[in-house]
Design a protein around this motif. Structure first.
Motif, PDB file in Angstrom:
ATOM      1  N   UNK A  58      41.176 129.170  24.669  1.00 25.78           N
ATOM      2  CA  UNK A  58      41.959 129.195  23.416  1.00 25.78           C
ATOM      3  C   UNK A  58      43.015 128.398  23.919  1.00 25.78           C
ATOM      4  N   UNK A  59      43.823 128.500  24.750  1.00 26.87           N
ATOM      5  CA  UNK A  59      44.332 127.749  24.976  1.00 26.87           C
ATOM      6  C   UNK A  59      44.786 126.120  25.080  1.00 26.87           C
ATOM      7  N   UNK A  60      43.405 125.758  25.267  1.00 23.22           N
ATOM      8  CA  UNK A  60      43.574 123.895  24.727  1.00 23.22           C
ATOM      9  C   UNK A  60      43.228 123.882  24.056  1.00 23.22           C
ATOM     10  N   UNK A  61      42.671 124.744  23.276  1.00 30.60           N
ATOM     11  CA  UNK A  61      42.193 124.297  21.398  1.00 30.60           C
ATOM     12  C   UNK A  61      43.366 124.551  20.828  1.00 30.60           C
ATOM     13  N   UNK A  62      44.416 125.867  20.990  1.00 29.06           N
ATOM     14  CA  UNK A  62      46.006 125.708  20.457  1.00 29.06           C
ATOM     15  C   UNK A  62      46.610 124.021  20.713  1.00 29.06           C
ATOM     16  N   UNK A  63      45.874 123.655  21.864  1.00 35.26           N
ATOM     17  CA  UNK A  63      46.966 122.488  22.211  1.00 35.26           C
ATOM     18  C   UNK A  63      45.907 121.136  21.894  1.00 35.26           C
ATOM     19  N   UNK A  64      45.586 121.263  21.087  1.00 33.47           N
ATOM     20  CA  UNK A  64      44.164 120.224  20.146  1.00 33.47           C
ATOM     21  C   UNK A  64      43.267 119.453  20.572  1.00 33.47           C
ATOM     22  N   UNK A  65      43.073 120.429  21.678  1.00 35.35           N
ATOM     23  CA  UNK A  65      41.932 119.475  23.288  1.00 35.35           C
ATOM     24  C   UNK A  65      40.813 120.652  22.379  1.00 35.35           C
ATOM     25  N   UNK A  66      39.494 118.813  22.456  1.00 37.74           N
ATOM     26  CA  UNK A  66      38.639 120.020  23.103  1.00 37.74           C
ATOM     27  C   UNK A  66      37.751 120.501  24.165  1.00 37.74           C
ATOM     28  N   UNK A  67      37.038 121.530  24.815  1.00 38.17           N
ATOM     29  CA  UNK A  67      36.795 122.633  25.977  1.00 38.17           C
ATOM     30  C   UNK A  67      36.102 122.391  26.227  1.00 38.17           C
ATOM     31  N   UNK A  68      35.566 122.314  27.574  1.00 35.66           N
ATOM     32  CA  UNK A  68      33.995 122.073  28.395  1.00 35.66           C
ATOM     33  C   UNK A  68      34.235 122.537  29.467  1.00 35.66           C
ATOM     34  N   UNK A  69      32.810 123.526  29.490  1.00 34.66           N
ATOM     35  CA  UNK A  69      32.523 123.897  30.939  1.00 34.66           C
ATOM     36  C   UNK A  69      31.181 122.500  31.836  1.00 34.66           C
ATOM     37  N   UNK A  70      31.887 122.327  32.826  1.00 33.46           N
ATOM     38  CA  UNK A  70      30.958 121.802  33.439  1.00 33.46           C
ATOM     39  C   UNK A  70      29.921 122.647  34.677  1.00 33.46           C
ATOM     40  N   UNK A  71      29.144 122.218  34.175  1.00 37.62           N
ATOM     41  CA  UNK A  71      28.670 123.024  36.029  1.00 37.62           C
ATOM     42  C   UNK A  71      28.350 124.805  36.345  1.00 37.62           C
ATOM     43  N   UNK A  72      28.472 125.279  34.619  1.00 39.80           N
ATOM     44  CA  UNK A  72      28.751 126.911  34.978  1.00 39.80           C
ATOM     45  C   UNK A  72      26.777 127.353  35.279  1.00 39.80           C
ATOM     46  N   UNK A  73      26.709 127.533  36.830  1.00 38.99           N
ATOM     47  CA  UNK A  73      26.037 128.462  37.309  1.00 38.99           C
ATOM     48  C   UNK A  73      25.176 129.563  36.372  1.00 38.99           C
ATOM     49  N   UNK A  74      23.866 129.169  36.498  1.00 35.78           N
ATOM     50  CA  UNK A  74      22.734 129.821  35.499  1.00 35.78           C
ATOM     51  C   UNK A  74      22.923 131.133  35.317  1.00 35.78           C
ATOM     52  N   UNK A  75      23.615 131.934  36.291  1.00 41.25           N
ATOM     53  CA  UNK A  75      23.654 133.313  35.873  1.00 41.25           C
ATOM     54  C   UNK A  75      25.240 133.903  35.316  1.00 41.25           C
ATOM     55  N   UNK A  76      25.937 132.532  35.665  1.00 44.47           N
ATOM     56  CA  UNK A  76      27.458 132.861  34.643  1.00 44.47           C
ATOM     57  C   UNK A  76      26.823 132.158  32.793  1.00 44.47           C
ATOM     58  N   UNK A  77      25.709 131.216  33.208  1.00 44.79           N
ATOM     59  CA  UNK A  77      25.499 131.425  32.001  1.00 44.79           C
ATOM     60  C   UNK A  77      24.904 132.371  30.768  1.00 44.79           C
ATOM     61  N   UNK A  78      23.814 132.879  32.161  1.00 46.42           N
ATOM     62  CA  UNK A  78      23.139 134.827  31.736  1.00 46.42           C
ATOM     63  C   UNK A  78      23.858 135.725  31.174  1.00 46.42           C
ATOM     64  N   UNK A  79      25.299 135.692  31.631  1.00 45.52           N
ATOM     65  CA  UNK A  79      26.287 137.051  31.539  1.00 45.52           C
ATOM     66  C   UNK A  79      26.714 136.031  30.267  1.00 45.52           C
ATOM     67  N   UNK A  80      26.989 135.227  29.874  1.00 46.03           N
ATOM     68  CA  UNK A  80      27.869 134.423  28.988  1.00 46.03           C
ATOM     69  C   UNK A  80      27.039 135.053  27.470  1.00 46.03           C
TER      70      UNK A  80
END
Length: 92
Positions: A58-80
């Motif tokens: 939310x903070x990044x998008x409000x600043x006009x930035x593209x937001x990305x997540x690198x290396x999200x572990x499989x268990x965290x991706x599953x929770x998402x």
């Protein structure tokens, strides 16, 4: 491209401090640069980790930035996916 990094442990107990550090890092990124959060160290987490990532997004998008997540572990991706927010945590 400079990536901000999540700690190895990110639970409710660490969420506020971690969010403050990440938001400070986001504020220092050059205008128009992508906001990339490296989650590869994340080993112990709960849903607060997702809340931190979503607030950073939310903070990044409000600043006009593209937001990305690198290396999200499989268990965290599953929770998402379970919470239905996986599409918001775009992979870098």
């Amino acid at each position: 491209m400079t990536a901000l990094r999540l700690p190895s442990t990110l639970t409710n107990a660490q969420a506020t401090a971690c969010l403050q550090q990440l938001q400070a890092g986001l504020a220092q990124l050059p205008a128009g640069s992508p906001a990339v959060v490296d989650a590869s160290a994340l080993a112990v987490f709960d849903s607060a980790a997702l809340a931190v990532l979503l607030e950073c997004r939310r903070t990044a998008l409000a600043a006009g930035q593209v937001f990305q997540v690198a290396g999200l572990p499989a268990a965290a991706a599953s929770l998402a996916r379970l919470y239905g927010v996986d599409a918001m945590l775009q992979a870098a």
